[in-house]
Design a protein around this motif. Structure first.
Motif, mmCIF file in Angstrom:
data_model
loop_
_atom_site.group_PDB
_atom_site.id
_atom_site.type_symbol
_atom_site.label_atom_id
_atom_site.label_comp_id
_atom_site.label_asym_id
_atom_site.label_seq_id
_atom_site.Cartn_x
_atom_site.Cartn_y
_atom_site.Cartn_z
ATOM 1 N N MET A 132 0.898 -1.191 -0.119
ATOM 2 C CA MET A 132 -0.054 0.010 -0.008
ATOM 3 C C MET A 132 0.749 1.342 -0.061
ATOM 4 O O MET A 132 0.655 2.296 -0.606
ATOM 5 C CB MET A 132 -0.983 0.128 1.361
ATOM 6 C CG MET A 132 -1.970 0.900 1.331
ATOM 7 S SD MET A 132 -3.133 0.725 -0.057
ATOM 8 C CE MET A 132 -4.084 2.372 0.367
ATOM 9 N N GLU A 133 1.830 1.346 0.771
ATOM 10 C CA GLU A 133 2.767 2.443 0.670
ATOM 11 C C GLU A 133 3.400 2.779 -0.511
ATOM 12 O O GLU A 133 3.509 3.820 -0.869
ATOM 13 C CB GLU A 133 3.913 2.119 1.797
ATOM 14 C CG GLU A 133 3.490 2.172 3.137
ATOM 15 C CD GLU A 133 4.755 1.978 4.164
ATOM 16 O OE1 GLU A 133 6.023 2.311 3.758
ATOM 17 O OE2 GLU A 133 4.789 1.739 5.224
ATOM 18 N N THR A 134 3.779 1.545 -1.142
ATOM 19 C CA THR A 134 4.497 1.686 -2.706
ATOM 20 C C THR A 134 3.390 2.468 -3.643
ATOM 21 O O THR A 134 3.705 3.352 -4.494
ATOM 22 C CB THR A 134 4.711 0.439 -3.307
ATOM 23 O OG1 THR A 134 5.438 -0.445 -2.206
ATOM 24 C CG2 THR A 134 5.645 0.532 -4.709
ATOM 25 N N LEU A 175 4.178 5.976 -5.320
ATOM 26 C CA LEU A 175 3.946 6.050 -6.658
ATOM 27 C C LEU A 175 3.001 7.127 -7.434
ATOM 28 O O LEU A 175 3.434 7.879 -8.296
ATOM 29 C CB LEU A 175 3.535 4.711 -7.460
ATOM 30 C CG LEU A 175 3.399 4.684 -9.002
ATOM 31 C CD1 LEU A 175 4.999 5.010 -9.561
ATOM 32 C CD2 LEU A 175 2.941 3.309 -9.225
ATOM 33 N N VAL A 176 1.888 7.287 -6.798
ATOM 34 C CA VAL A 176 0.907 8.322 -6.845
ATOM 35 C C VAL A 176 1.480 9.925 -6.645
ATOM 36 O O VAL A 176 1.183 10.880 -7.477
ATOM 37 C CB VAL A 176 -0.452 8.211 -6.206
ATOM 38 C CG1 VAL A 176 -1.406 9.270 -6.316
ATOM 39 C CG2 VAL A 176 -1.238 6.963 -6.593
ATOM 40 N N VAL A 177 2.120 9.812 -5.546
ATOM 41 C CA VAL A 177 2.905 11.152 -5.346
ATOM 42 C C VAL A 177 4.021 11.566 -6.326
ATOM 43 O O VAL A 177 4.113 12.791 -6.699
ATOM 44 C CB VAL A 177 3.603 11.100 -3.672
ATOM 45 C CG1 VAL A 177 4.299 12.261 -3.490
ATOM 46 C CG2 VAL A 177 2.308 11.047 -2.997
ATOM 47 N N ALA A 178 4.887 10.652 -6.625
ATOM 48 C CA ALA A 178 5.768 10.807 -7.611
ATOM 49 C C ALA A 178 5.318 11.081 -8.842
ATOM 50 O O ALA A 178 5.861 12.427 -9.714
ATOM 51 C CB ALA A 178 6.598 9.572 -7.945
#
Length: 62
Positions: free
Chosen positions: A1-3, A7-10
């Motif tokens: 989930m953290e990944t 990814l969405v933030v990046a």
């Protein structure tokens, strides 16, 4: 989930840098692609590229 969150933030940050690149010679696509690799390098590339002259404003002055 953290990944997925990271990814969405990046991708969101890369999109933001790409939007900044729209008004520069680097353009949205290249700015976005560089920012996907590294946001800081993409931001530096956008800020170092020259601004595109607005053709419409030049025509109104004549």
């Amino acid at each position: 989930m953290e990944t997925i969150v990271l990814l969405v933030v990046a991708v969101s940050l890369a999109y933001g840098v790409g939007c900044m690149g729209r008004k520069r010679k680097i353009g949205f696509g290249l700015a976005f692609a560089i920012s996907l690799f590294n946001v800081v390098i993409g931001l530096i590339a956008v800020l170092c590229s020259k601004k595109v002259e607005n053709v419409e404003s030049n025509e109104k002055e004549d």
